[in-house]
Design an enzyme around this catalytic site. Structure first.
Site, PDB file in Angstrom:
ATOM      1  N   GLY A   1       0.848  -1.196   0.000  1.00 59.73           N
ATOM      2  CA  GLY A   1       0.000   0.000   0.000  1.00 59.73           C
ATOM      3  C   GLY A   1       0.873   1.231   0.000  1.00 59.73           C
TER       4      GLY A   1
ATOM      5  N   GLY B   1       0.063   5.331  -1.078  1.00 55.35           N
ATOM      6  CA  GLY B   1      -0.837   6.229  -0.357  1.00 55.35           C
ATOM      7  C   GLY B   1      -0.108   7.357   0.360  1.00 55.35           C
ATOM      8  N   GLN B   2      -0.875   8.091   1.159  1.00 54.03           N
ATOM      9  CA  GLN B   2      -0.340   9.296   1.827  1.00 54.03           C
ATOM     10  C   GLN B   2       0.898   8.982   2.669  1.00 54.03           C
ATOM     11  OE1 GLN B   2      -2.682  10.855   5.041  1.00 54.03           O
ATOM     12  NE2 GLN B   2      -1.652  12.843   5.051  1.00 54.03           N
TER      13      GLN B   2
ATOM     14  N   ASP C   1       2.185  -1.805  -4.494  1.00 51.45           N
ATOM     15  CA  ASP C   1       0.834  -1.250  -4.513  1.00 51.45           C
ATOM     16  C   ASP C   1       0.016  -2.020  -5.546  1.00 51.45           C
ATOM     17  OD1 ASP C   1      -0.217   1.613  -3.201  1.00 51.45           O
ATOM     18  OD2 ASP C   1      -1.434   0.892  -4.876  1.00 51.45           O
ATOM     19  N   ILE C   2      -1.302  -1.869  -5.444  1.00 51.78           N
ATOM     20  CA  ILE C   2      -2.174  -2.584  -6.381  1.00 51.78           C
ATOM     21  C   ILE C   2      -2.414  -1.755  -7.642  1.00 51.78           C
ATOM     22  CG2 ILE C   2      -4.255  -1.675  -5.242  1.00 51.78           C
ATOM     23  CD1 ILE C   2      -5.686  -4.257  -5.888  1.00 51.78           C
TER      24      ILE C   2
ATOM     25  N   ASP D   1      -1.928  -7.446  -5.539  1.00 52.86           N
ATOM     26  CA  ASP D   1      -3.082  -7.229  -4.676  1.00 52.86           C
ATOM     27  C   ASP D   1      -2.790  -7.914  -3.337  1.00 52.86           C
ATOM     28  OD1 ASP D   1      -5.511  -7.240  -3.394  1.00 52.86           O
ATOM     29  OD2 ASP D   1      -6.642  -8.106  -5.073  1.00 52.86           O
TER      30      ASP D   1
ATOM     31  N   TYR E   1     -14.380   1.291   9.688  1.00 56.37           N
ATOM     32  CA  TYR E   1     -12.931   1.525   9.725  1.00 56.37           C
ATOM     33  C   TYR E   1     -12.399   1.243  11.129  1.00 56.37           C
ATOM     34  CZ  TYR E   1      -8.624   4.392   9.511  1.00 56.37           C
ATOM     35  OH  TYR E   1      -7.345   4.857   9.568  1.00 56.37           O
TER      36      TYR E   1
ATOM     37  N   ILE F   1      -3.003  12.655   9.873  1.00 51.83           N
ATOM     38  CA  ILE F   1      -1.620  12.942   9.476  1.00 51.83           C
ATOM     39  C   ILE F   1      -1.634  14.040   8.418  1.00 51.83           C
ATOM     40  CG2 ILE F   1       0.497  12.024   8.467  1.00 51.83           C
ATOM     41  CD1 ILE F   1      -0.219   9.338   9.666  1.00 51.83           C
TER      42      ILE F   1
END
Ligand code: SER
Length: 318
Positions: free
Chosen positions: A8, A11-12, A34-35, A53, A142, A172
């Protein structure tokens, strides 16, 4: 030297964790995964990159074997607001990636970092000075995934000796990749809008207090905890960490002071409002300080100065 896999990574957090890890462990020892095609394109210019994935355990395990990985940062997640739009998908992605990471960490003796969140807390949690060990009954999918993640990670440590560690990240704030689908995202978007349009429409109420961290501190939290002496850790999954607590009205005033022409109005997103109201206003992070030396550097005023500077530079380079 450690071989580290970040899943992942587009991402940020990932996009800034990659160079941070490269500095500490060397470029040959950090693998970004990453996917998504567009994320992998970006990552390829920065690091050794693999596309797969994380829900496909076979593909995931091949990468762990290929690079003899001994440390995994599992950053795969659908965030809080996105999760509420499709709870089943949020569970599948967040828990699927976690279970595969735990199983592979067990099989290949890897250390595993999976961030938890302020989202793991809920309405019944004390909101002021939220203790390390307290009521955790989140109201979002979440949060349900994050509590599950904490419990499963501790279980894998206790039952199988897997070296799982994690922190409960607050919002963040960063100027690398944009966050996506989080309740705390306003605290990043406000800076881009201030510089682009001199105006921001805020989705959270003016007095919605939330904990926040500036990215350099967040990156240090990850690597400091993963490097910590295990004998000193009484907790593992997961540590409260924070550096500041503020509300939209505070951040507006900070930016306005530096940019008098800046204006802000409110268009409240009811789902985000409810989520934010259920999360801590300010956490007690003394366990992280005692057990592994957590000591954030960036306060709100330093962060605001740096964000305005960095995003202005980014915009004028376009
Ligand atoms: N930034 C996350 C969110 O808002 C919280 O962990 O969903």
């Amino acid at each position: 030297m450690k071989n580290i896999l970040v899943v992942g990574a587009g991402g940020q957090i990932g996009i800034e964790l990659i160079p941070h890890l490269q500095k500490l462990y060397g470029e040959d020892h950090v693998i970004a995964a990453d996917i998504k095609d567009e994320m992998c394109e970006k990552l390829k210019s920065m690091a050794i990159t693999e596309q797969f994935d994380a829900l496909d355990v076979k593909a995931y395990s091949q990468v762990v074997k290929k690079y003899q990985i001994d440390s995994i940062y599992n950053l795969v997640a659908l965030l809080s607001a996105t999760g509420e739009k499709n709870p089943q998908l949020a569970w599948q992605v967040n828990i699927g990636a976690l279970l595969n990471s735990l199983e592979l960490a067990k099989e290949y003796s890897c250390a595993l970092f999976t961030p938890s969140s302020i989202g793991a807390f809920g309405l019944d949690t004390p909101h002021q000075n939220t203790p390390q060990d307290t009521i955790m009954r989140p109201g979002t999918i979440y949060g349900v995934c994050k509590v599950t993640g904490e419990l499963l990670s501790d279980y894998y440590y206790a039952r199988f000796g897997v070296d799982t560690r994690s922190v409960r990240f607050p919002g963040i704030i960063s100027n690398g990749a944009l966050p996506g689908g989080g309740t705390t995202d306003y605290a990043v978007e406000i800076f881009y809008e201030a510089i682009k349009n001199k105006h921001f429409t805020c989705p959270l109420p003016a007095d919605s207090y939330l904990d926040m961290l500036y990215m350099p501190d967040a990156l240090n939290a990850c690597t400091q905890l993963m490097e910590a002496d295990p004998a000193k850790l009484k907790h593992r999954n997961s540590f409260n960490v924070t550096a500041m607590s503020f509300c939209p009205a505070d951040l507006y005033a900070d930016i306005k002071k530096r940019m008098p022409e800046f204006t802000m109005d409110y268009q409240i997103n009811p789902i985000m409002k409810e989520i934010a109201a259920s999360w801590p206003d300010s956490m007690d992070d003394s366990c992280a300080r005692q057990e592994w030396g957590w000591n954030p550097v960036w306060d709100r005023q330093m962060m605001v100065d740096d964000m305005l500077r960095a995003i202005s530079a980014k915009m004028s380079a376009l």
